[in-house]
Scaffold this motif. Structure first.
Motif, mmCIF file in Angstrom:
data_model
loop_
_atom_site.group_PDB
_atom_site.id
_atom_site.type_symbol
_atom_site.label_atom_id
_atom_site.label_comp_id
_atom_site.label_asym_id
_atom_site.label_seq_id
_atom_site.Cartn_x
_atom_site.Cartn_y
_atom_site.Cartn_z
ATOM 1 N N CYS A 1 0.844 -1.203 0.000
ATOM 2 C CA CYS A 1 0.000 0.000 0.000
ATOM 3 C C CYS A 1 0.877 1.249 0.000
ATOM 4 O O CYS A 1 1.788 1.379 0.799
ATOM 5 N N ILE A 2 0.595 2.169 -0.931
ATOM 6 C CA ILE A 2 1.399 3.394 -0.995
ATOM 7 C C ILE A 2 0.662 4.577 -0.366
ATOM 8 O O ILE A 2 1.066 5.730 -0.524
ATOM 9 N N CYS B 1 -2.062 6.054 -1.074
ATOM 10 C CA CYS B 1 -2.524 7.066 -2.030
ATOM 11 C C CYS B 1 -3.980 7.475 -1.779
ATOM 12 O O CYS B 1 -4.429 8.492 -2.277
ATOM 13 N N ASN C 1 -6.591 6.259 -2.992
ATOM 14 C CA ASN C 1 -7.490 6.063 -4.140
ATOM 15 C C ASN C 1 -8.720 5.268 -3.739
ATOM 16 O O ASN C 1 -9.830 5.547 -4.177
ATOM 17 N N CYS C 2 -8.500 4.236 -2.914
ATOM 18 C CA CYS C 2 -9.607 3.357 -2.528
ATOM 19 C C CYS C 2 -10.713 4.164 -1.867
ATOM 20 O O CYS C 2 -11.901 3.919 -2.088
ATOM 21 N N ILE D 1 -4.045 -4.575 -4.256
ATOM 22 C CA ILE D 1 -4.373 -5.134 -2.948
ATOM 23 C C ILE D 1 -5.806 -5.686 -3.008
ATOM 24 O O ILE D 1 -6.694 -5.018 -3.543
ATOM 25 N N LEU E 1 -8.674 -5.600 -1.958
ATOM 26 C CA LEU E 1 -9.512 -4.830 -1.037
ATOM 27 C C LEU E 1 -10.951 -5.336 -0.985
ATOM 28 O O LEU E 1 -11.589 -5.318 0.062
HETATM 29 S S1 SF4 Z 1 -5.715 2.422 -3.312
HETATM 30 FE FE1 SF4 Z 1 -5.846 2.239 -1.049
HETATM 31 S S2 SF4 Z 1 -4.969 0.199 -0.617
HETATM 32 FE FE2 SF4 Z 1 -4.361 0.737 -2.703
HETATM 33 S S3 SF4 Z 1 -2.336 1.684 -2.463
HETATM 34 FE FE3 SF4 Z 1 -3.830 3.359 -2.463
HETATM 35 S S4 SF4 Z 1 -4.297 3.676 -0.273
HETATM 36 FE FE4 SF4 Z 1 -3.289 1.688 -0.437
#
Ligand code: SF4
Ligand code: SF4
Lengths: 140, 385
Positions: B263-264, B266, B268-269, B340, B342
């Motif tokens: 997990c970076i 970011c 986005n999720c 990931i 998720l």
């Molecule tokens: S989308 Fe969510 S789970 Fe995937 S890298 Fe970004 S923060 Fe981490």
């Protein structure tokens, strides 16, 4: 492990458990010094993220003290916290994590003894569990 | 009275049959605009578009198997500040409607003057898979319909769709039915509300009742049978996914760390999740801005700390805020640059939480959100640890 002293982060409602803790003190009831109390205005103000934060930072346990069901100063904060804690515990369990490090107890301002007993119970429970494993993982 | 009619399909052109119905909604002034999935000019993606006339209706494809963004988010963006004054038709999948219902409960969207047209969902491919199929010169929609007809399992579908137990839209004014329907000849069109029923009064489609005796073949009990068979297959797959997940999580923290190791942070999720509605996410607030010394303090305590910090806290915290309403759309997983899994995690965790309160997100507008309500006499064991 024999001299492991668990660290408990406590979120205590101003109107009940915090006063109960005071009473335990003024009544000179002995209980383990393992809790670090934080006074909050209502157990219902304790978001799960605060609890998670404490656990992830290495607290061995988190104790939330609220008013008995029906006695909330703000009518329903404790009922809502009860649901929130239920959700949090369910999430922890689903992920294979120990939900026994999070306790919520209803302690009124007149229940100094109940407060002291609760902290004693939780301390010995955590002593049996051992230290929170999170401190082992630098990458957490 | 529920109205059920059939739309005749010519030359197995399913898309065109649906589009001509949508076109008449505009032409008959039954709606002033339509929010519909439309192919982009490069033909390798389908996006929601708000159309006020039927120009470009040829490019509309409501059965396109791709879902870049949940329309629940789009409708929230459009109706949060003010609702529509004239009817607007919105063509949605089940997961989008369910998310929309949750957003309405969260006061983030308004259903006023929306005509919700739900379409049976046969599943979607990831945006990149969809694009690749197009590049290979295939029509993903045709292929999906073909595969569905043959009854084979399409393992290319997004995981979320493979295990989705709600392919039939609920809470729609009108439903376009494809499952258990011989869609190369007829499509089912069904009213779910009075509003939908009124719309159908403007059309002269053949009622399903009449089909059994005369004209086009349409077998209602066959549909019901196919739907329930289809659903039990999905539920089986969902349960298999859950037990897979259960095994994987038996390792506790270690397992969790390995799942999220890439997990970076970011977010986005969170950004694509239709249920993550907060204008300002707590995890992006100044609460998480610290001075340099603080980092050193933390590092000293453990010897070293991982940077960026607080990724696991973000995921657990997000779960604790929205698991009661997760609709299992899997858009979080689709948007994750680190692949990931998720969906698996969020769907399982959320399912368990929702079961406690016997709550199904998107089921009923009148059902209060579990975290906004309580019963005096419940959860007695909490507080007795
Ligand atoms: S989308 Fe969510 S789970 Fe995937 S890298 Fe970004 S923060 Fe981490
Ligand atoms: S958490 Fe993921 S699966 Fe659940 S509603 Fe949000 S985007 Fe969809």
């Amino acid at each position: 492990m024999a001299n492991f002293e668990p660290k408990i982060v406590g979120f205590l409602c101003n109107w009940c458990t915090y006063a109960g803790a005071d009473l335990a003190g003024t009544s000179r009831i002995q209980y383990p010094p393992n809790i670090r109390p934080i006074r909050v205005m209502c157990s219902g103000s304790v978001d799960s993220v605060y609890i998670l934060r404490a656990l992830l930072e290495g607290a061995d346990g988190v104790f939330i003290g609220g008013c008995h069901p029906g006695d909330c100063h703000y009518v329903s904060g404790n009922y809502k916290e009860r649901r929130r804690i239920t959700v949090l515990k369910s999430i922890l369990k689903s992920l294979g994590l120990d939900d026994g490090r999070v306790w919520i107890r209803w302690v009124s301002a007149s229940e100094g003894k109940r407060y002291a007993d609760s902290i004693s119970e939780m301390t010995s429970h955590l002593k049996r569990l051992g230290p929170n494993p999170v401190s082992k993982y630098w990458s957490l | 009275m529920k109205k059920e009619v059939v739309i005749e399909v010519k030359d197995a052109r399913v898309k065109e049959a649906i589009n001509s119905f949508l076109e008449s909604l505009l032409e008959k002034n039954l709606v002033s605009a339509l929010l519909v999935p439309r192919e982009v000019p490069s033909k390798d993606n389908v996006v929601q578009s708000l159309m006020t006339n039927s120009n470009g209706l040829k490019e509309v494809n409501v059965i396109s198997p791709v879902l870049p963004v949940s329309s629940a988010r789009i409708i929230s963006e459009m109706t949060r500040l003010s609702s529509y004054k004239n009817p607007v038709g919105v063509v949605l999948r089940s997961c989008e409607i369910r998310a929309l219902i949750e957003l309405v409960k969260l006061k983030q969207a308004s259903l006023d003057n929306l005509l919700i047209i739900g379409v049976d969902c046969l599943g979607t491919y990831s945006v990149s898979d969809y694009q690749n199929l197009c590049k290979q010169g295939n029509s993903p929609s045709d292929e999906l319909l073909r595969k569905f007809k043959e009854g084979g399992e399409d393992t290319k579908l997004r995981k979320a769709c493979q295990v989705c137990e709600y392919p039939i839209p609920s809470n729609a004014d009108l439903v376009i039915g494809l499952i258990g329907v011989d869609f190369e000849k007829n499509i089912l069109l069904k009213s779910g509300t009075e509003k939908g029923e009124k719309i159908l009064e403007n059309f002269s489609f053949l009622p399903v009742r009449a089909c059994t005796q005369t004209g086009p073949e349409f077998n209602q009990s066959k549909r019901e049978e196919s739907v329930s068979k289809y659903l039990s297959k999905k539920i089986e797959k969902r349960d298999a996914l859950f037990s897979e997940m259960k095994e994987e999580t038996s390792g506790g923290w270690e397992n969790l760390l390995s799942v999220f190791s890439t997990c970076i942070n970011c977010h986005n999720c969170m950004r694509v999740c239709p249920l993550c509605y907060c204008r300002e996410c707590f995890f992006e607030s100044p609460t998480f801005e610290f001075g340099s010394e603080k980092y050193l303090l933390w590092a000293k305590r453990k010897g070293s700390i991982k940077m960026p910090r607080d990724t696991i806290l973000f995921h657990l915290g997000r779960m604790s805020h929205m698991a009661t309403s997760c609709v299992g759309c899997g858009l979080c997983e689709q948007a994750c640059p680190s692949n990931i899994p998720l969906l698996k995690i969020f769907k399982m965790v959320s399912y368990k939480v929702q079961q406690i309160f016997k709550y199904v997100p998107g089921r009923d507008l009148e059902e209060p959100l579990p975290l906004t309500t309580f019963k005096e006499d419940e959860l007695r064991s909490v507080g007795e640890e």
